[in-house]
Design a protein around this motif. Structure first.
Motif, PDB file in Angstrom:
ATOM      1  N   LEU A 223       0.833  -1.201   0.000  1.00 37.24           N
ATOM      2  CA  LEU A 223       0.000   0.000   0.000  1.00 37.24           C
ATOM      3  C   LEU A 223       0.866   1.249   0.000  1.00 37.24           C
ATOM      4  CD1 LEU A 223      -2.746  -0.897   2.635  1.00 37.24           C
ATOM      5  CD2 LEU A 223      -2.925  -0.977   0.146  1.00 37.24           C
ATOM      6  N   ILE A 224       0.499   2.173  -0.861  1.00 37.64           N
ATOM      7  CA  ILE A 224       1.174   3.464  -0.946  1.00 37.64           C
ATOM      8  C   ILE A 224       0.098   4.538  -1.053  1.00 37.64           C
ATOM      9  CG2 ILE A 224       2.656   4.942  -2.376  1.00 37.64           C
ATOM     10  CD1 ILE A 224       3.940   2.351  -3.442  1.00 37.64           C
ATOM     11  N   VAL A 225       0.284   5.640  -0.328  1.00 35.35           N
ATOM     12  CA  VAL A 225      -0.594   6.799  -0.477  1.00 35.35           C
ATOM     13  C   VAL A 225       0.231   7.901  -1.123  1.00 35.35           C
ATOM     14  CG1 VAL A 225      -1.990   8.534   0.702  1.00 35.35           C
ATOM     15  CG2 VAL A 225      -1.946   6.190   1.557  1.00 35.35           C
ATOM     16  N   ARG A 226      -0.324   8.510  -2.131  1.00 35.92           N
ATOM     17  CA  ARG A 226       0.376   9.614  -2.785  1.00 35.92           C
ATOM     18  C   ARG A 226      -0.580  10.773  -3.034  1.00 35.92           C
ATOM     19  NH1 ARG A 226      -0.873  10.504  -8.017  1.00 35.92           N
ATOM     20  NH2 ARG A 226      -1.478   8.793  -9.405  1.00 35.92           N
ATOM     21  N   LEU A 227       0.010  11.965  -3.145  1.00 31.82           N
ATOM     22  CA  LEU A 227      -0.768  13.128  -3.535  1.00 31.82           C
ATOM     23  C   LEU A 227      -1.287  12.891  -4.944  1.00 31.82           C
ATOM     24  CD1 LEU A 227       1.527  16.059  -2.338  1.00 31.82           C
ATOM     25  CD2 LEU A 227      -0.490  15.141  -1.196  1.00 31.82           C
ATOM     26  N   ALA A 228      -2.483  13.342  -5.187  1.00 32.71           N
ATOM     27  CA  ALA A 228      -3.093  13.193  -6.511  1.00 32.71           C
ATOM     28  C   ALA A 228      -3.498  14.572  -7.023  1.00 32.71           C
ATOM     29  CB  ALA A 228      -4.309  12.276  -6.434  1.00 32.71           C
ATOM     30  N   ASP A 229      -3.542  14.681  -8.319  1.00 29.23           N
ATOM     31  CA  ASP A 229      -3.931  15.913  -8.975  1.00 29.23           C
ATOM     32  C   ASP A 229      -5.256  15.667  -9.700  1.00 29.23           C
ATOM     33  OD1 ASP A 229      -3.210  18.645 -10.223  1.00 29.23           O
ATOM     34  OD2 ASP A 229      -3.591  17.362 -11.972  1.00 29.23           O
TER      35      ASP A 229
ATOM     36  N   ASN B  29      -2.470  -0.039  -4.373  1.00 24.68           N
ATOM     37  CA  ASN B  29      -2.069  -1.373  -3.943  1.00 24.68           C
ATOM     38  C   ASN B  29      -1.492  -2.077  -5.167  1.00 24.68           C
ATOM     39  OD1 ASN B  29      -1.639  -3.767  -2.608  1.00 24.68           O
ATOM     40  ND2 ASN B  29      -3.782  -4.379  -2.609  1.00 24.68           N
ATOM     41  N   GLU B  30      -0.193  -2.310  -5.138  1.00 29.70           N
ATOM     42  CA  GLU B  30       0.480  -2.915  -6.294  1.00 29.70           C
ATOM     43  C   GLU B  30       0.203  -2.094  -7.551  1.00 29.70           C
ATOM     44  OE1 GLU B  30       2.522  -5.435  -5.773  1.00 29.70           O
ATOM     45  OE2 GLU B  30       1.886  -5.856  -3.727  1.00 29.70           O
TER      46      GLU B  30
ATOM     47  N   SER C  82     -13.662  -4.196  -2.590  1.00 26.98           N
ATOM     48  CA  SER C  82     -12.745  -5.338  -2.685  1.00 26.98           C
ATOM     49  C   SER C  82     -11.438  -5.121  -1.939  1.00 26.98           C
ATOM     50  CB  SER C  82     -12.435  -5.633  -4.161  1.00 26.98           C
ATOM     51  OG  SER C  82     -11.799  -4.512  -4.754  1.00 26.98           O
ATOM     52  N   ALA C  83     -11.171  -3.872  -1.512  1.00 29.18           N
ATOM     53  CA  ALA C  83      -9.910  -3.562  -0.840  1.00 29.18           C
ATOM     54  C   ALA C  83     -10.097  -3.171   0.628  1.00 29.18           C
ATOM     55  CB  ALA C  83      -9.192  -2.443  -1.594  1.00 29.18           C
ATOM     56  N   ARG C  84     -11.281  -3.335   1.159  1.00 29.44           N
ATOM     57  CA  ARG C  84     -11.516  -2.954   2.557  1.00 29.44           C
ATOM     58  C   ARG C  84     -10.962  -4.013   3.501  1.00 29.44           C
ATOM     59  NH1 ARG C  84     -17.495  -1.106   1.075  1.00 29.44           N
ATOM     60  NH2 ARG C  84     -16.850   0.613  -0.255  1.00 29.44           N
ATOM     61  N   GLY C  85     -10.568  -3.548   4.678  1.00 30.68           N
ATOM     62  CA  GLY C  85     -10.076  -4.457   5.701  1.00 30.68           C
ATOM     63  C   GLY C  85      -8.580  -4.722   5.633  1.00 30.68           C
ATOM     64  N   ILE C  86      -7.866  -4.008   4.761  1.00 32.04           N
ATOM     65  CA  ILE C  86      -6.419  -4.217   4.660  1.00 32.04           C
ATOM     66  C   ILE C  86      -5.629  -3.009   5.161  1.00 32.04           C
ATOM     67  CG2 ILE C  86      -6.610  -5.904   2.789  1.00 32.04           C
ATOM     68  CD1 ILE C  86      -5.792  -3.645   0.824  1.00 32.04           C
ATOM     69  N   GLY C  87      -6.327  -2.031   5.759  1.00 29.14           N
ATOM     70  CA  GLY C  87      -5.658  -0.864   6.325  1.00 29.14           C
ATOM     71  C   GLY C  87      -5.538   0.325   5.397  1.00 29.14           C
ATOM     72  N   ALA C  88      -6.160   0.258   4.244  1.00 29.58           N
ATOM     73  CA  ALA C  88      -6.052   1.350   3.278  1.00 29.58           C
ATOM     74  C   ALA C  88      -6.677   2.641   3.793  1.00 29.58           C
ATOM     75  CB  ALA C  88      -6.688   0.950   1.950  1.00 29.58           C
ATOM     76  N   GLY C  89      -7.846   2.539   4.420  1.00 30.87           N
ATOM     77  CA  GLY C  89      -8.522   3.728   4.932  1.00 30.87           C
ATOM     78  C   GLY C  89      -7.723   4.408   6.027  1.00 30.87           C
ATOM     79  N   GLN C  90      -7.175   3.621   6.930  1.00 29.69           N
ATOM     80  CA  GLN C  90      -6.369   4.189   8.021  1.00 29.69           C
ATOM     81  C   GLN C  90      -5.122   4.865   7.466  1.00 29.69           C
ATOM     82  OE1 GLN C  90      -5.502   1.606  11.349  1.00 29.69           O
ATOM     83  NE2 GLN C  90      -3.747   2.834  11.945  1.00 29.69           N
ATOM     84  N   LEU C  91      -4.437   4.211   6.553  1.00 32.36           N
ATOM     85  CA  LEU C  91      -3.234   4.786   5.948  1.00 32.36           C
ATOM     86  C   LEU C  91      -3.571   6.076   5.209  1.00 32.36           C
ATOM     87  CD1 LEU C  91      -0.188   4.295   5.536  1.00 32.36           C
ATOM     88  CD2 LEU C  91      -0.784   3.078   3.429  1.00 32.36           C
ATOM     89  N   LEU C  92      -4.683   6.079   4.507  1.00 28.27           N
ATOM     90  CA  LEU C  92      -5.130   7.270   3.786  1.00 28.27           C
ATOM     91  C   LEU C  92      -5.372   8.423   4.755  1.00 28.27           C
ATOM     92  CD1 LEU C  92      -6.195   8.775   1.265  1.00 28.27           C
ATOM     93  CD2 LEU C  92      -8.405   7.653   1.661  1.00 28.27           C
ATOM     94  N   LEU C  93      -6.133   8.168   5.811  1.00 27.28           N
ATOM     95  CA  LEU C  93      -6.457   9.226   6.762  1.00 27.28           C
ATOM     96  C   LEU C  93      -5.209   9.737   7.476  1.00 27.28           C
ATOM     97  CD1 LEU C  93      -8.693  10.962   7.920  1.00 27.28           C
ATOM     98  CD2 LEU C  93      -9.104   9.186   9.631  1.00 27.28           C
ATOM     99  N   GLU C  94      -4.310   8.847   7.840  1.00 22.50           N
ATOM    100  CA  GLU C  94      -3.058   9.266   8.481  1.00 22.50           C
ATOM    101  C   GLU C  94      -2.252  10.170   7.551  1.00 22.50           C
ATOM    102  OE1 GLU C  94      -1.348   5.490   9.500  1.00 22.50           O
ATOM    103  OE2 GLU C  94      -2.407   5.392  11.426  1.00 22.50           O
ATOM    104  N   ASN C  95      -2.221   9.830   6.270  1.00 22.17           N
ATOM    105  CA  ASN C  95      -1.494  10.654   5.304  1.00 22.17           C
ATOM    106  C   ASN C  95      -2.152  12.004   5.096  1.00 22.17           C
ATOM    107  OD1 ASN C  95       0.921   9.389   3.487  1.00 22.17           O
ATOM    108  ND2 ASN C  95      -0.290   7.798   4.490  1.00 22.17           N
ATOM    109  N   ILE C  96      -3.467  12.038   5.034  1.00 21.08           N
ATOM    110  CA  ILE C  96      -4.159  13.319   4.879  1.00 21.08           C
ATOM    111  C   ILE C  96      -3.898  14.201   6.099  1.00 21.08           C
ATOM    112  CG2 ILE C  96      -6.419  14.449   4.718  1.00 21.08           C
ATOM    113  CD1 ILE C  96      -7.382  12.020   3.064  1.00 21.08           C
ATOM    114  N   CYS C  97      -3.986  13.625   7.282  1.00 27.42           N
ATOM    115  CA  CYS C  97      -3.720  14.404   8.506  1.00 27.42           C
ATOM    116  C   CYS C  97      -2.273  14.879   8.553  1.00 27.42           C
ATOM    117  CB  CYS C  97      -4.073  13.577   9.740  1.00 27.42           C
ATOM    118  SG  CYS C  97      -5.844  13.341   9.984  1.00 27.42           S
ATOM    119  N   GLY C  98      -1.351  14.019   8.164  1.00 22.43           N
ATOM    120  CA  GLY C  98       0.058  14.409   8.119  1.00 22.43           C
ATOM    121  C   GLY C  98       0.292  15.561   7.150  1.00 22.43           C
ATOM    122  N   TYR C  99      -0.356  15.496   6.008  1.00 25.26           N
ATOM    123  CA  TYR C  99      -0.262  16.573   5.028  1.00 25.26           C
ATOM    124  C   TYR C  99      -0.810  17.868   5.623  1.00 25.26           C
ATOM    125  CZ  TYR C  99      -1.337  19.446   0.968  1.00 25.26           C
ATOM    126  OH  TYR C  99      -1.429  20.505   0.094  1.00 25.26           O
TER     127      TYR C  99
END
Length: 139
Positions: A3-9, A51-52, A75-92
């Motif tokens: 899993l990777i979170v990146r800024l999007a345009d 994810n990949e 299909s991607a829920r339950g693998i931590g994507a939402g938490q990682l996303l929210l942590e990245n948004i808050c960090g930003y």
């Protein structure tokens, strides 16, 4: 799984963002399309969860600190994507000098946000015929 979170345009990543939000909000949750897309799309900072290399989640934050449009494909829920996303948004947000962020959480997701430091503020209200509550997190 990678899993990777990146800024999007919005202009560059619009198709991926729209695809995820259409699946989650319009198809699954029956949010009317005219309520899903707004005038903040071009000014908000968007994020994508990959994810990949496949876009599986998205979210955004406005300059006022409002987090919104957070969605992860079913299909991607339950693998931590939402938490990682929210942590990245808050960090930003914190890196941009914001001292507080807020969001309108679907009531069924309140526990998710509480675990990540958000606190409910105010009464429950309907948004797109779904019960929501405002939640805030201070840094």
């Amino acid at each position: 799984m990678s899993l990777i979170v990146r800024l999007a345009d919005w202009d560059t990543d619009r198709n991926s963002i729209r695809n995820i939000r259409e699946q989650v909000f319009i198809q699954e949750q029956k949010v009317p399309a005219e309520l899903e897309w707004d005038s903040l799309e071009t000014s908000a900072q968007h994020f994508l969860v990959l994810n990949e290399g496949e876009a599986i989640g998205t979210g955004r934050i406005t300059s006022s600190g409002k987090i919104g449009r957070m969605a992860v494909k079913k299909s991607a829920r339950g693998i931590g994507a939402g938490q990682l996303l929210l942590e990245n948004i808050c960090g930003y947000a914190h890196s941009q000098g914001l001292t507080k962020v807020y969001l309108n959480a679907q009531c069924r997701a309140c526990n998710f946000y509480q675990k990540l430091g958000f606190v409910s503020v105010g009464a429950v209200f309907d948004e797109a015929n779904i019960p929501h509550v405002r939640m805030e997190r201070c840094f």
